[in-house]
Design an enzyme around this catalytic site. Structure first.
Site, PDB file in Angstrom:
ATOM      1  N   ASN A 104       0.794  -1.235   0.000  1.00 50.38           N
ATOM      2  CA  ASN A 104       0.000   0.000   0.000  1.00 50.38           C
ATOM      3  C   ASN A 104       0.824   1.282   0.000  1.00 50.38           C
ATOM      4  O   ASN A 104       0.341   2.335  -0.383  1.00 50.38           O
ATOM      5  CB  ASN A 104      -0.906  -0.061   1.247  1.00 50.38           C
ATOM      6  CG  ASN A 104      -1.539   1.255   1.601  1.00 50.38           C
ATOM      7  OD1 ASN A 104      -2.495   1.688   0.944  1.00 50.38           O
ATOM      8  ND2 ASN A 104      -1.015   1.921   2.620  1.00 50.38           N
ATOM      9  N   ILE A 106       3.404   4.423  -0.717  1.00 50.08           N
ATOM     10  CA  ILE A 106       3.873   5.169  -1.897  1.00 50.08           C
ATOM     11  C   ILE A 106       4.891   6.204  -1.429  1.00 50.08           C
ATOM     12  O   ILE A 106       4.774   6.740  -0.317  1.00 50.08           O
ATOM     13  CB  ILE A 106       2.743   5.913  -2.652  1.00 50.08           C
ATOM     14  CG1 ILE A 106       1.762   6.599  -1.684  1.00 50.08           C
ATOM     15  CG2 ILE A 106       2.030   5.007  -3.610  1.00 50.08           C
ATOM     16  CD1 ILE A 106       0.838   7.593  -2.367  1.00 50.08           C
ATOM     17  N   SER A 155      -4.634   2.661  -8.182  1.00 54.27           N
ATOM     18  CA  SER A 155      -5.407   3.898  -8.327  1.00 54.27           C
ATOM     19  C   SER A 155      -6.090   3.930  -9.680  1.00 54.27           C
ATOM     20  O   SER A 155      -5.657   3.264 -10.633  1.00 54.27           O
ATOM     21  CB  SER A 155      -4.427   5.068  -8.214  1.00 54.27           C
ATOM     22  OG  SER A 155      -5.013   6.263  -8.646  1.00 54.27           O
ATOM     23  N   TYR A 168       3.798   9.340 -10.854  1.00 55.37           N
ATOM     24  CA  TYR A 168       2.968   8.458 -10.014  1.00 55.37           C
ATOM     25  C   TYR A 168       2.182   7.465 -10.871  1.00 55.37           C
ATOM     26  O   TYR A 168       2.172   6.258 -10.602  1.00 55.37           O
ATOM     27  CB  TYR A 168       2.037   9.340  -9.179  1.00 55.37           C
ATOM     28  CG  TYR A 168       0.963   8.616  -8.412  1.00 55.37           C
ATOM     29  CD1 TYR A 168       1.251   8.021  -7.186  1.00 55.37           C
ATOM     30  CD2 TYR A 168      -0.343   8.543  -8.888  1.00 55.37           C
ATOM     31  CE1 TYR A 168       0.254   7.360  -6.469  1.00 55.37           C
ATOM     32  CE2 TYR A 168      -1.335   7.891  -8.190  1.00 55.37           C
ATOM     33  CZ  TYR A 168      -1.033   7.305  -6.978  1.00 55.37           C
ATOM     34  OH  TYR A 168      -2.013   6.654  -6.276  1.00 55.37           O
ATOM     35  N   SER A 169       1.510   7.981 -11.923  1.00 55.18           N
ATOM     36  CA  SER A 169       0.724   7.110 -12.812  1.00 55.18           C
ATOM     37  C   SER A 169       1.601   6.027 -13.435  1.00 55.18           C
ATOM     38  O   SER A 169       1.175   4.874 -13.575  1.00 55.18           O
ATOM     39  CB  SER A 169       0.144   7.927 -13.970  1.00 55.18           C
ATOM     40  OG  SER A 169      -1.085   8.446 -13.626  1.00 55.18           O
ATOM     41  N   LYS A 172       2.013   3.225 -11.076  1.00 59.63           N
ATOM     42  CA  LYS A 172       0.776   2.462 -10.828  1.00 59.63           C
ATOM     43  C   LYS A 172       0.413   1.595 -12.044  1.00 59.63           C
ATOM     44  O   LYS A 172      -0.093   0.488 -11.891  1.00 59.63           O
ATOM     45  CB  LYS A 172      -0.372   3.408 -10.460  1.00 59.63           C
ATOM     46  CG  LYS A 172      -0.208   4.104  -9.096  1.00 59.63           C
ATOM     47  CD  LYS A 172      -0.158   3.104  -7.946  1.00 59.63           C
ATOM     48  CE  LYS A 172      -0.286   3.761  -6.592  1.00 59.63           C
ATOM     49  NZ  LYS A 172      -0.172   2.820  -5.460  1.00 59.63           N
ATOM     50  N   ILE A 203      -9.597   9.576  -2.277  1.00 59.02           N
ATOM     51  CA  ILE A 203      -9.918   9.150  -0.907  1.00 59.02           C
ATOM     52  C   ILE A 203      -9.463  10.249   0.074  1.00 59.02           C
ATOM     53  O   ILE A 203      -8.388  10.845  -0.117  1.00 59.02           O
ATOM     54  CB  ILE A 203      -9.191   7.817  -0.565  1.00 59.02           C
ATOM     55  CG1 ILE A 203      -9.399   6.759  -1.672  1.00 59.02           C
ATOM     56  CG2 ILE A 203      -9.639   7.288   0.790  1.00 59.02           C
ATOM     57  CD1 ILE A 203     -10.813   6.348  -1.940  1.00 59.02           C
ATOM     58  N   ASP A 204     -10.226  10.434   1.155  1.00 60.03           N
ATOM     59  CA  ASP A 204      -9.993  11.608   2.022  1.00 60.03           C
ATOM     60  C   ASP A 204      -8.838  11.455   3.026  1.00 60.03           C
ATOM     61  O   ASP A 204      -8.980  11.777   4.207  1.00 60.03           O
ATOM     62  CB  ASP A 204     -11.293  11.983   2.759  1.00 60.03           C
ATOM     63  CG  ASP A 204     -11.734  10.921   3.771  1.00 60.03           C
ATOM     64  OD1 ASP A 204     -11.057   9.869   3.901  1.00 60.03           O
ATOM     65  OD2 ASP A 204     -12.764  11.137   4.444  1.00 60.03           O
ATOM     66  N   THR A 207      -2.874  13.266   3.140  1.00 57.98           N
ATOM     67  CA  THR A 207      -1.949  13.501   2.022  1.00 57.98           C
ATOM     68  C   THR A 207      -2.714  13.923   0.768  1.00 57.98           C
ATOM     69  O   THR A 207      -2.362  14.914   0.117  1.00 57.98           O
ATOM     70  CB  THR A 207      -1.144  12.221   1.696  1.00 57.98           C
ATOM     71  OG1 THR A 207      -0.561  11.742   2.892  1.00 57.98           O
ATOM     72  CG2 THR A 207      -0.071  12.474   0.671  1.00 57.98           C
TER      73      THR A 207
END
Ligand SMILES: NC(=O)C1=CN([C@@H]2O[C@H](COP(=O)(O)OP(=O)(O)OC[C@H]3O[C@@H](n4cnc5c(N)ncnc54)[C@H](OP(=O)(O)O)[C@@H]3O)[C@@H](O)[C@H]2O)C=CC1
Ligand SMILES: C[C@H](CCC(=O)NCCS(=O)(=O)O)[C@H]1CC[C@H]2[C@@H]3C(=O)C[C@@H]4C[C@H](O)CC[C@]4(C)[C@H]3CC[C@]12C
Length: 280
Positions: A104, A106, A155, A168-169, A172, A203-204, A207
């Site tokens: 999980n 990153i 994601s 980042y993409s 993933k 998602i809240d 970060t």
């Protein structure tokens, strides 16, 4: 969709995780921290990891209060593959085996237009991708023995190209390539280890809110429910989890059939005037 969710809720029994031996990476905050609490309530043995020892200590203490069968932590950075292996060996030493590996964590990245820094992509690939592959390889003998689960937190940005998250993409998408191919080989080789790839929307977590709230106006989904859906998907040996379903699966259907329409809808979500220079 409501029907599928209703059915999986019916079939999912919290007792499925009781006594299970679980590693959760990136569990000092956000979704990882919430997964640790949910698993603690379900009575699992937990080994959590991240870089910040004080935060891990607090999370592990709360896990014990919530009812975990046991709760341990080990701190270090996932840019170091020796550490990634060490975490798995620690689970073997503490638990004598492993039932679920939740990947999980990153590394830090910027939220902004790609700045041409290929070295940053390389570093991020080590943390977000190569450490996942390393831990998987190291944990596989234990997971084969238990018929266990690998859970990979990805994601929407790992399924669809989005602006402002190029490095980042990239990492993933790499996860999808590696784990979806590996899953196919497991079918061939009759390896009884499930691989669940989790495709998450906004998602809240602190970060995410701190990084994108000035640019993305749409509401963020609750991290507690997200954590629950990930664990449920892993335990049920689902090949993929889409959370929130409407914000991920529906656009995914558009991806191959109406890509221009999807690009138009995605771009509408971004207010790039709200961008700040937030690269470390
Ligand atoms: N929040 C969102 O909107 C979305 C999140 N996701 C995915 O969900 C997962 C969790 O995200 P979220 O909870 O928001 O993130 P957080 O920033 O809250 O948590 C990240 C975790 O990773 C740890 N970490 C950071 N750098 C390293 C490192 N170098 N080595 C080891 N651990 C590290 C952090 O702890 P520490 O700093 O102490 O090391 C922390 O525990 C990620 O895989 C993310 O891609 C997917 C889609 C949307
Ligand atoms: C806001 C993104 C998704 C919006 C979107 O385009 N949805 C579908 C189109 S439609 O519904 O209109 O048809 C968010 C999806 C993934 C998020 C990012 C992520 O994966 C985590 C990152 C890591 C870090 O914690 C900072 C935040 C993230 C960059 C996060 C930002 C929001 C998303 C891009």
């Amino acid at each position: 969709m409501a029907c599928t969710k209703y059915l999986s809720n019916l079939l999912f029994d919290l007792a499925m995780l009781k006594g299970k031996r679980v590693i959760i990476t990136g569990a000092s905050s956000g979704i990882g921290e919430q997964m640790a609490y949910q698993l603690a309530k379900m009575g699992s043995h937990i080994l959590i990891t991240a870089r910040t020892e004080e935060k891990l200590k607090k999370v592990a203490e709360k896990c014990t209060e919530l009812g975990s069968a046991s709760a341990y932590y080990i701190h270090g950075s996932m840019d170091n593959m020796t550490f990634a292996k060490q975490v798995v060996h620690e689970a073997e030493r503490l638990f004598g085996g492993l039932d679920m590996l939740i990947l999980n964590h990153i590394g830090y990245t910027y939220f902004g237009f790609f700045d041409g820094d290929v070295d940053h992509i390389r570093k991020l690939l080590e943390i977000n991708f190569l450490s996942y592959a390393t831990m998987t390889v190291e944990a596989l003998p234990m997971l084969k023995a238990s018929g266990g689960n690998i859970v990979v937190v990805s994601s929407f940005a790992g399924k669809v190209g989005l602006p402002l998250t190029v490095p980042y993409s990239t990492t993933k998408f790499a996860l999808d390539g590696f784990f979806s191919s590996l899953r196919m080989e497991f079918y061939h080789q009759k390896v009884n280890v499930s691989i669940t790839l989790c495709v998450l929307s906004y998602i809240d977590t602190d970060t995410a809110l701190n990084t994108v709230s000035r640019v993305i106006q749409q509401p963020a989904a609750p991290k507690e429910e997200c954590a629950y859906e990930i664990i449920k998907g892993g335990a049920m040996r689902q090949r993929e989890v889409y959370y929130q379903y409407e914000a991920t699966k529906i656009p995914m259907l558009m991806r191959d059939w109406a890509p221009e329409l999807l690009e138009y809808l995605v771009l509408k979500n971004y207010n790039v005037d709200g961008l700040s220079k937030n690269k470390e």
